[in-house]
Structure formats: C-alpha cells, structure tokens
Design a protein around this motif. Structure first.
Motif, PDB file in Angstrom:
ATOM      1  N   ALA A 114       0.828  -1.219   0.000  1.00 22.75           N
ATOM      2  CA  ALA A 114       0.000   0.000   0.000  1.00 22.75           C
ATOM      3  C   ALA A 114       0.856   1.260   0.000  1.00 22.75           C
ATOM      4  O   ALA A 114       0.388   2.338  -0.381  1.00 22.75           O
ATOM      5  CB  ALA A 114      -0.930  -0.006   1.213  1.00 22.75           C
ATOM      6  N   TYR A 115       2.118   1.129   0.441  1.00 21.10           N
ATOM      7  CA  TYR A 115       2.994   2.305   0.524  1.00 21.10           C
ATOM      8  C   TYR A 115       4.056   2.325  -0.578  1.00 21.10           C
ATOM      9  O   TYR A 115       4.915   3.199  -0.583  1.00 21.10           O
ATOM     10  CB  TYR A 115       3.694   2.325   1.889  1.00 21.10           C
ATOM     11  N   LYS A 116       3.984   1.363  -1.463  1.00 22.46           N
ATOM     12  CA  LYS A 116       4.993   1.300  -2.516  1.00 22.46           C
ATOM     13  C   LYS A 116       4.822   2.458  -3.491  1.00 22.46           C
ATOM     14  O   LYS A 116       3.710   2.773  -3.929  1.00 22.46           O
ATOM     15  CB  LYS A 116       4.895  -0.031  -3.267  1.00 22.46           C
ATOM     16  N   VAL A 117       5.925   3.093  -3.835  1.00 24.70           N
ATOM     17  CA  VAL A 117       5.905   4.244  -4.746  1.00 24.70           C
ATOM     18  C   VAL A 117       6.112   3.751  -6.173  1.00 24.70           C
ATOM     19  O   VAL A 117       6.993   2.925  -6.442  1.00 24.70           O
ATOM     20  CB  VAL A 117       7.019   5.247  -4.383  1.00 24.70           C
ATOM     21  N   HIS A 118       5.291   4.244  -7.076  1.00 19.81           N
ATOM     22  CA  HIS A 118       5.415   3.896  -8.491  1.00 19.81           C
ATOM     23  C   HIS A 118       5.838   5.158  -9.249  1.00 19.81           C
ATOM     24  O   HIS A 118       4.988   5.952  -9.679  1.00 19.81           O
ATOM     25  CB  HIS A 118       4.091   3.355  -9.035  1.00 19.81           C
ATOM     26  N   PRO A 119       7.144   5.361  -9.399  1.00 20.02           N
ATOM     27  CA  PRO A 119       7.619   6.597 -10.044  1.00 20.02           C
ATOM     28  C   PRO A 119       7.211   6.664 -11.507  1.00 20.02           C
ATOM     29  O   PRO A 119       7.024   5.638 -12.176  1.00 20.02           O
ATOM     30  CB  PRO A 119       9.143   6.503  -9.897  1.00 20.02           C
ATOM     31  N   LEU A 120       7.066   7.878 -11.990  1.00 21.24           N
ATOM     32  CA  LEU A 120       6.690   8.105 -13.376  1.00 21.24           C
ATOM     33  C   LEU A 120       7.848   7.735 -14.298  1.00 21.24           C
ATOM     34  O   LEU A 120       8.993   8.138 -14.081  1.00 21.24           O
ATOM     35  CB  LEU A 120       6.309   9.575 -13.582  1.00 21.24           C
ATOM     36  N   ASP A 121       7.559   6.938 -15.298  1.00 25.99           N
ATOM     37  CA  ASP A 121       8.572   6.582 -16.286  1.00 25.99           C
ATOM     38  C   ASP A 121       8.723   7.754 -17.251  1.00 25.99           C
ATOM     39  O   ASP A 121       7.846   8.038 -18.076  1.00 25.99           O
ATOM     40  CB  ASP A 121       8.139   5.322 -17.046  1.00 25.99           C
ATOM     41  N   THR A 122       9.850   8.479 -17.135  1.00 25.42           N
ATOM     42  CA  THR A 122      10.057   9.704 -17.925  1.00 25.42           C
ATOM     43  C   THR A 122      10.909   9.471 -19.168  1.00 25.42           C
ATOM     44  O   THR A 122      11.465  10.422 -19.724  1.00 25.42           O
ATOM     45  CB  THR A 122      10.720  10.774 -17.039  1.00 25.42           C
ATOM     46  N   THR A 123      11.005   8.218 -19.568  1.00 22.67           N
ATOM     47  CA  THR A 123      11.858   7.888 -20.723  1.00 22.67           C
ATOM     48  C   THR A 123      11.479   8.699 -21.967  1.00 22.67           C
ATOM     49  O   THR A 123      12.346   9.180 -22.711  1.00 22.67           O
ATOM     50  CB  THR A 123      11.764   6.388 -21.043  1.00 22.67           C
ATOM     51  N   TYR A 124      10.188   8.855 -22.184  1.00 19.48           N
ATOM     52  CA  TYR A 124       9.726   9.516 -23.404  1.00 19.48           C
ATOM     53  C   TYR A 124       9.185  10.923 -23.130  1.00 19.48           C
ATOM     54  O   TYR A 124       8.473  11.492 -23.965  1.00 19.48           O
ATOM     55  CB  TYR A 124       8.637   8.665 -24.075  1.00 19.48           C
ATOM     56  N   TYR A 125       9.499  11.477 -21.961  1.00 17.13           N
ATOM     57  CA  TYR A 125       9.013  12.804 -21.595  1.00 17.13           C
ATOM     58  C   TYR A 125      10.182  13.783 -21.473  1.00 17.13           C
ATOM     59  O   TYR A 125      11.329  13.385 -21.259  1.00 17.13           O
ATOM     60  CB  TYR A 125       8.249  12.773 -20.261  1.00 17.13           C
ATOM     61  N   SER A 126       9.876  15.044 -21.560  1.00  8.80           N
ATOM     62  CA  SER A 126      10.867  16.105 -21.350  1.00  8.80           C
ATOM     63  C   SER A 126      10.501  16.870 -20.090  1.00  8.80           C
ATOM     64  O   SER A 126       9.340  17.228 -19.890  1.00  8.80           O
ATOM     65  CB  SER A 126      10.893  17.064 -22.547  1.00  8.80           C
TER      66      SER A 126
END
Length: 447
Positions: free
Chosen positions: A138-150
């Motif tokens: 419930a506390y696990k963080v799912h970071p944003l995959d910024t591979t294709y973002y600027s």
C-alpha cells in the motif's frame, strides 16, 4: 516502582509535527504491534493537549473514564507506546500529588518503519509475512517513467531570481528559535545518573552541580564503553576531581580513561581464571545458535569484552582499545554497533582490525544514524547485497565465496572458524568501500 493513582494529574506536550497521514501509519503499522488500547491512548492524549490550552491540567481519573480503561490496562498500553518511541513519560513528585508529563512524538514514516528490521519483524510476527507484505504494498511508490518525456519544470532560480544582498536574507540568518519538527524517540543508555550521584555523595562532597552536562556525558560514554558500573565510576571521578581548576577543567578525561582501562584490565585478569566458562559463553553466538542470541550478545557486551572473547579471553592491545574509544567519541557509535563493526571488519579484512578501514565504515554508520545491533547488521546486509550485484567474491558472515549471502547467525567466535582466514580476494579496500556506498545510494530507491 511508581504506582499510578487515578487522582494524579498530567500534562501533555506535542513534541513533533503530526500530519493526517501519521494517523494512517499508526493504524496500519503500529496498531498490529502495540494494540488498539495503546493507539487509543495516543489519539486521546493528542486531543487532551488541545483541551489543556483551556484547562491547564487534567486528572488520570478523567482520562481513564474517557478511555473506558482501568489503571492496569492503561499502564500496560502506555509502556508499549514508550517502547516504540511514540511517548516519553516524566514524573514530577510533589508532597501531596504526582504530576505526569506526557511528551508525544510522531511515528516513523513508512519508509523508515520498513527499513527498521526490529519494527518490520514485529509487524510480520503480528500479522504474518503475507499480511505484512500486503500492508507494505500500500505504501509502494510507483515513479513516473520519464523515458519519453521532457522535463520542462521551472527551477527556483529561474522563478524567483533571489538577490542575496537583500536585507531579508540577512535577517533570515538570525534564526535560532527551536521550532516543531519530526521528533522521534531514541535508545537510552543503561548508565544511571541517579545511582552515580548517590554513590558520589557517599564518598565525597561533590554534587550534581559540581559537574557540567558535557562532563557528565563524557563520563557516561566512557563508563558505557568500558562496562564500568556507577559506583566504580563515582570513585574514579572523586579521585581525579581538581576543585582548584575552572569547572570545565576539573576532570582530566585522559586520566579517567586510563583509570577505566585499568579497571577493565583487572576484570580480564580475573576472567582468565575462569577461561573455560568464558569459552563456553562464546557458544551463545556460534553458527549453531539463533539470530536472537547473537543480537543479544552484541547488545550486552562492551566492545572491549567482545574483542577479548574473539581473542580467546586475552586483553585487547592498546591501539585496539584506542580505536574503540575513537569509534565511540568521534563517531558517537553505540557499543552494540561497534561490536557488529568489529565482527564485520575482522571477517572481511583477513582478521585485521585496521584503524583507517574501521573509521571509514564508522563514518558511514554515523551518517545513517545507526544505533542498534540489528540496524547495523541490516546495513551490512544491504552492503553485501550491493556487492553481490557487483559480482564480487566477498560476503559478510561466511568465509566461502560460493554463496554471497549474509548469514546473521555466523561469527568469528565459531569454533570452526578459529583457524580460518578469508581469501585475499575477499579483502575490500577503502576505495572499494566508497564505490559500494555510492552504488548503494544510487540503488537505494529500488529496494
């Protein structure tokens, strides 16, 4: 023992910023361990702190009615809060009535809670491994995959462009007020000031006002390090106290350390007569024993006693004693952490207690605020895990490089390991240690 009376009064002080998410943390992570009664007391005391802004003090009879608890249940639950660092209790004794001062601390963040082997272990014991894993998810963080973002976010400097010559920034430097922050409980030393001064009064005219707080902290540190009791410490301080000097200089701590070292050496001479008993004691932490016994051993032996047993009961050499003292004074490491550090270095460094190597690792332990044997062992376990990722041959806890896993139950005190030495490839130099720490920090969020 102090008996709580329902007529005793109490004050509540909130010693930390406590947010809404802390309440969720208390319910999910702490309540399975300490019970709903303790959590109820915690939340009720938070409310009482607000009420006391109107009415300065409250009686325990009012509190017990509000909690629907008897005195016995209240004390039992209160002790659990204290043990977990959520509450500190202070007693003010008056002639007619006792006044309790309750100081409330914030709970650990979920990350800190699960990083703490002791807390996480208690949670698993309470709800089972599957239940604990479910809560953890419930506390696990799912970071944003910024591979294709600027990243187009504005920086602080771009937005505010601060002029640091402005008088406002000079005014901000003059800020010495102590404000609320995240305050947590800490592990207390077993050294008793009360017993120390009681013994000191029996043999001298010295009182609590004769010593500064800084001096008392150093006396406590040295006593704990050398395993010196309060009565022996008081006798040494009395003999070495020079009233003619300024208060800050009345104790020569170099002489005091030598005195404590002599007292410790005397114990070694006596223990040589019962060497057989000492050797049997080492079985407590042999590879056949369980983890709890070994941790208990780390927690209850002074570093000098521990190193002596590693050396078949012989007194440690002066350079080793001086090193242990530096680990305590320079890095503020507790005895249990120093013991684990000694055990670790001897195993991975060819049975050599290198000063520079020990101090390099000690600095890392100090930065991580590690204070218990469990935390230190868990830290080295992470180091071993990182080393396994780097495909090194070394591992802590086993002499063989076939299986690079951390074995908390093994130790140099095992009879099977007495004649063994680690392979030369297992030795880790200071540069490798720095590289491992860097990789550990880079990969820390992945775990």
């Amino acid at each position: 023992m102090v008996l709580l009376s329902s007529t005793d009064y109490f004050y509540v002080k909130i010693n930390s910023m406590i947010a809404d998410y802390d309440r969720e943390t208390l319910i999910n992570l702490y309540q399975p361990i300490i019970g709903y009664g303790a959590i109820s007391i915690y939340f009720t005391l938070l409310v009482e702190a607000k009420l006391q802004k109107i009415k300065s003090a409250s009686s325990h009879s009012e509190l017990l009615l509000k909690l629907s608890m008897n005195t016995g249940d209240f004390l039992s639950s209160r002790k659990k809060l204290e043990a977990m660092g959520l509450l500190k209790t202070y007693l003010e004794k008056n002639k007619e009535i006792n006044i309790y001062h309750y100081v409330i601390n914030a709970p650990e963040t979920p990350q800190k809670f699960f990083d703490n082997v002791l807390y996480y272990g208690l949670l698993i014991k309470s709800v089972g491994d599957k239940g604990a894993e479910r809560i953890k998810l419930a506390y696990k963080v799912h970071p944003l995959d910024t591979t294709y973002y600027s990243d187009i976010s504005s920086t602080f400097g771009e937005e505010f462009n601060p002029d640091f010559n402005d008088s406002a920034f000079f005014l901000s430097l003059d800020n010495n007020d102590k404000l609320q922050s995240r305050q947590k409980g800490k592990i207390d030393s077993s050294f008793s000031y009360e017993i120390f001064f009681e013994e000191l009064r029996k043999i001298s005219q010295l009182t609590q006002n004769s010593l500064t707080k800084k001096q008392m902290k150093e006396i406590e540190r040295l006593s704990t390090l050398y395993g010196i009791s309060e009565d022996v410490a008081s006798e040494a301080v009395s003999d070495l106290y020079h009233i003619e000097l300024p208060k800050e200089q009345r104790i020569d701590f170099e002489q005091l350390q030598q005195r404590f070292n002599q007292e410790s050496s005397f114990r070694f001479l006596k223990s040589r007569k019962t060497k057989t008993n000492n050797l049997s004691t080492t079985n407590i932490v042999s590879s056949k024993s369980d983890l709890a016994s070994k941790i208990n051993y780390f927690e209850n032996k002074t570093p000098i006693e521990f190193l002596s047993l590693l050396q078949n009961g012989t007194e440690p050499a002066s350079p080793d004693i001086n090193l242990i003292n530096r680990l305590s004074s320079k890095f503020n490491l507790s005895n249990p952490v120093i013991n684990v550090l000694i055990d670790y270095v001897l195993q991975v460094n060819d049975n050599i207690l290198s000063s520079s190597y020990c101090e390099k690792i000690a600095a890392s332990l100090a930065r991580e605020n590690i204070s218990t044997a469990l935390d230190a062992m868990n830290y080295f376990k992470k180091i071993t895990k990182q080393e396994r990722k780097s495909k090194k041959s070394y591992n802590y806890g086993k002499k063989s490089s076939e299986n690079n896993t951390f074995d908390e139950n093994s130790t140099l005190l095992s009879d099977n390991n007495k004649e063994e030495t680690a392979p030369q490839d297992d030795k880790i130099d200071e540069k490798e240690w720095d590289d491992m720490l860097k990789k550990l920090e880079e990969n820390g969020n992945e775990d």
